[in-house]
Write a protein that holds these residues in place. Structure first.
Motif, PDB file in Angstrom:
ATOM      1  N   LEU A  47      -6.002   8.561  -1.008  1.00 51.56           N
ATOM      2  CA  LEU A  47      -4.531   9.306  -0.995  1.00 51.56           C
ATOM      3  C   LEU A  47      -4.098  10.149  -0.021  1.00 51.56           C
ATOM      4  N   LEU A  48      -5.312  11.147   0.743  1.00 52.14           N
ATOM      5  CA  LEU A  48      -5.018  11.967   1.582  1.00 52.14           C
ATOM      6  C   LEU A  48      -4.530  11.210   2.795  1.00 52.14           C
ATOM      7  N   LEU A  49      -5.458  10.345   3.150  1.00 50.61           N
ATOM      8  CA  LEU A  49      -5.426   9.499   4.260  1.00 50.61           C
ATOM      9  C   LEU A  49      -3.918   8.741   4.260  1.00 50.61           C
ATOM     10  N   TYR A  50      -3.691   8.050   3.284  1.00 50.98           N
ATOM     11  CA  TYR A  50      -2.398   7.496   3.624  1.00 50.98           C
ATOM     12  C   TYR A  50      -0.871   8.205   3.106  1.00 50.98           C
ATOM     13  N   GLN A 102       0.624  -1.255   0.047  1.00 51.19           N
ATOM     14  CA  GLN A 102      -0.043  -0.028  -0.075  1.00 51.19           C
ATOM     15  C   GLN A 102       0.681   1.236   0.161  1.00 51.19           C
ATOM     16  N   GLN A 103       1.732   1.345   0.826  1.00 50.55           N
ATOM     17  CA  GLN A 103       2.725   2.145   0.784  1.00 50.55           C
ATOM     18  C   GLN A 103       3.508   2.759  -0.387  1.00 50.55           C
ATOM     19  N   ARG A 104       3.929   1.360  -1.440  1.00 50.44           N
ATOM     20  CA  ARG A 104       4.429   1.771  -2.489  1.00 50.44           C
ATOM     21  C   ARG A 104       3.383   2.096  -3.390  1.00 50.44           C
ATOM     22  N   ALA A 105       2.283   1.542  -3.294  1.00 47.44           N
ATOM     23  CA  ALA A 105       1.224   2.157  -4.215  1.00 47.44           C
ATOM     24  C   ALA A 105       0.887   3.855  -4.186  1.00 47.44           C
ATOM     25  N   VAL A 106       0.779   3.993  -3.125  1.00 43.63           N
ATOM     26  CA  VAL A 106       0.504   5.405  -2.572  1.00 43.63           C
ATOM     27  C   VAL A 106       1.592   6.435  -3.407  1.00 43.63           C
ATOM     28  N   HIS A 135      -0.716  10.853   4.644  1.00 43.13           N
ATOM     29  CA  HIS A 135      -0.535  11.223   6.232  1.00 43.13           C
ATOM     30  C   HIS A 135       0.102  10.205   6.878  1.00 43.13           C
ATOM     31  N   ARG A 136      -0.476   9.067   6.599  1.00 47.75           N
ATOM     32  CA  ARG A 136      -0.015   7.717   7.466  1.00 47.75           C
ATOM     33  C   ARG A 136       1.284   7.272   6.865  1.00 47.75           C
ATOM     34  N   TYR A 137       1.662   7.297   5.763  1.00 47.95           N
ATOM     35  CA  TYR A 137       3.147   6.943   5.390  1.00 47.95           C
ATOM     36  C   TYR A 137       4.113   7.888   5.155  1.00 47.95           C
ATOM     37  N   ASN A 138       3.592   9.302   5.360  1.00 48.28           N
ATOM     38  CA  ASN A 138       4.417  10.635   5.346  1.00 48.28           C
ATOM     39  C   ASN A 138       5.005  10.495   3.662  1.00 48.28           C
ATOM     40  N   THR A 139       4.386  10.275   2.741  1.00 46.42           N
ATOM     41  CA  THR A 139       4.788  10.271   1.592  1.00 46.42           C
ATOM     42  C   THR A 139       5.210  11.500   0.766  1.00 46.42           C
ATOM     43  N   GLU A 140       6.113  11.597  -0.085  1.00 49.63           N
ATOM     44  CA  GLU A 140       6.225  12.694  -0.878  1.00 49.63           C
ATOM     45  C   GLU A 140       5.186  13.145  -1.703  1.00 49.63           C
ATOM     46  N   VAL A 141       4.750  14.328  -1.907  1.00 52.62           N
ATOM     47  CA  VAL A 141       3.784  14.830  -2.749  1.00 52.62           C
ATOM     48  C   VAL A 141       4.479  15.878  -3.756  1.00 52.62           C
TER      49      VAL A 141
END
Length: 467
Positions: free
Chosen positions: A425-428, A372-376, A430-436
């Protein structure tokens, strides 16, 4: 009583009637030629009709055998190094008579006996080097197919013989008959399906009536009715490897044939949840999408009527995956391709975007936290996708409400999918601190006004706003 019966027949004009009937049966404008024209009306050529006429005029008057004797005749082989033209003529005539009779429902020979006799006829022809004309081979294959279920399965020698005979043909369409039983015959044997399955299925969909292929579920409720309208569905259930051939047809066939194939696949996947085909199809979907995206511009993508059905199939295959699973390399490549496709679309391209956004949404939710983290990360790194989602959100306030408040239009359905994907996308993120790489903005005032005043928006869409 034989003598008395013979005299009675003779006194009742039996001789005259027999001669007149035989003359009408064997003349140039004979019953057989009329039946031939009726069964082969879509491809009758003057040369083939001339050959048929000459064969019938020459062979039918000499065909003075009982049915049992005629079946034995089919298995006879001429002397070595000498091709008996008279025997061949009689055999060919009888095969044609059987073909005409069976085409119109007169099955006057037991199927098992006829199956064996026709098989022996093909073996005999191959053994003595007789090159069968296409119309004779077409009749023989049709008879084998309609009798297949009542006879034993063909052995290796028989299958090898049929394959060699067909390999010598310039065009398989010369011996094709649009009949579900012939299709089933070719797809039943791996030796024939591997060599001719692609061509036979191409011919099937080329001849198939478009209206039959696009049967709505509401019109055909039961499986029996649906299989009757599209006989390929029952064959697919017993041999799912045919699905790969059908997907190849999507790429290699005309738009008309490809569309019919996709409609059949969609109906099959919707009606047969118990058939495990997900792993079989995902890699092939990837190849097709890659090819389409490389060969197509943004304008041609919107004009491609096969692509929306293909994307719907991809989503159907995804929904059939039960439970949570780890995404593999094929899954991530599919994610990347679908993101790129979305980036080439406009918000009004609902038929393309609806299944695509659904696929992206479920890809995030049907997997483990690691995948899930990679997909986000894949989705948030695709700037064109995020720009498209921004436009979809803005359309929430621009598109006029439907005339019926309770209905969910294609535009509203797309908005539902878009908002759900953005919320995920917003939820995940924040959960994984993914770069935007591209921000999304929402007018909260517009959202509150829509929820408070409803503005004739469907309940489902309002519920998604609130969430």
């Amino acid at each position: 009583m034989r003598n008395k019966f013979s005299k009675k027949l003779a006194s009742s004009s039996f001789i005259r009637l027999t001669l007149e009937l035989k003359a009408r049966f064997c003349s140039v404008q004979s019953l057989c030629l009329n039946l031939y024209s009726a069964t082969e009306k879509m491809r009758t050529s003057s040369q083939e009709e001339q050959e048929m006429s000459e064969l019938l005029q020459k062979g039918l008057p000499q065909l003075n055998y009982t049915i049992a004797e005629s079946l034995l005749l089919l298995s006879e082989t001429p002397e070595p190094f000498f091709l008996d033209q008279s025997l061949c003529s009689h055999q060919h005539c009888f095969v044609l008579l059987l073909y005409f009779a069976y085409s119109f429902g007169d099955r006057f020979v037991p199927d098992a006996e006829l199956f064996l006799a026709v098989r022996n006829f093909l073996l005999s022809a191959q053994d003595h080097g007789d090159c069968l004309p296409p119309h004779i081979l077409r009749a023989a294959l049709y008879l084998l197919s309609v009798c297949q279920d009542k006879g034993k399965a063909l052995d290796v020698r028989s299958l090898s013989t049929i394959r060699r005979i067909l390999d010598n043909l310039l065009d398989l369409s010369l011996v094709y008959v649009h009949c579900p039983l012939l299709l089933k015959f070719f797809l039943r044997y791996p030796e024939l399906m591997g060599r001719f399955g692609h061509q036979v299925l191409q011919l099937w969909f080329s001849w198939e009536d478009c209206k039959q292929t696009e049967v709505e579920e509401s019109d055909l409720g039961s499986s029996d009715q649906l299989n009757s309208a599209n006989p390929l569905l029952s064959i697919l259930k017993s041999n799912s490897s045919i699905l790969l051939i059908l997907l190849d047809l999507v790429c290699s066939s005309s738009v008309e044939v490809a569309w019919k194939v996709l409609m059949t696949l969609r109906t099959f996947l919707e009606r047969n949840e118990d058939v495990l085909v997900c792993d079989l199809l995902r890699s092939r979907f990837l190849q097709i999408l890659q090819q389409l995206l490389v060969e197509s511009s943004s304008a041609t993508l919107q004009a491609n009527r096969n692509l929306p059905v293909l994307l719907s199939l991809l989503f159907l295959v995804q929904l059939r995956s039960k439970g949570i699973r780890e995404l593999d390399s094929t899954d991530f490549k599919l994610l990347h391709q679908v993101c790129n496709l979305c980036g080439k679309c406009r918000p009004r391209d609902t038929d393309l975007l609806q299944p695509s956004l659904n696929f992206l949404y479920w890809s995030l939710h049907q997997t483990t936290p690691c995948s899930q983290q990679r997909a986000v990360a894949v989705l948030l790194s695709n700037v064109s996708l995020l720009e498209l989602l921004q436009k979809v959100l803005e359309c929430t306030w621009l598109w006029s409400p439907p005339s019926r408040p309770a209905s969910l239009s294609s535009e509203d359905a797309l908005l539902c999918s878009g908002w759900l994907l953005v919320a995920s996308l917003l939820l995940y993120q924040h959960r994984y601190n993914t770069e935007v790489h591209q921000t999304l903005s929402v007018d909260l005032t517009e959202v509150l006004n829509t929820v408070i005043f409803r503005n004739k928006k469907p309940i489902l869409l309002l519920g998604i706003y609130i969430c």
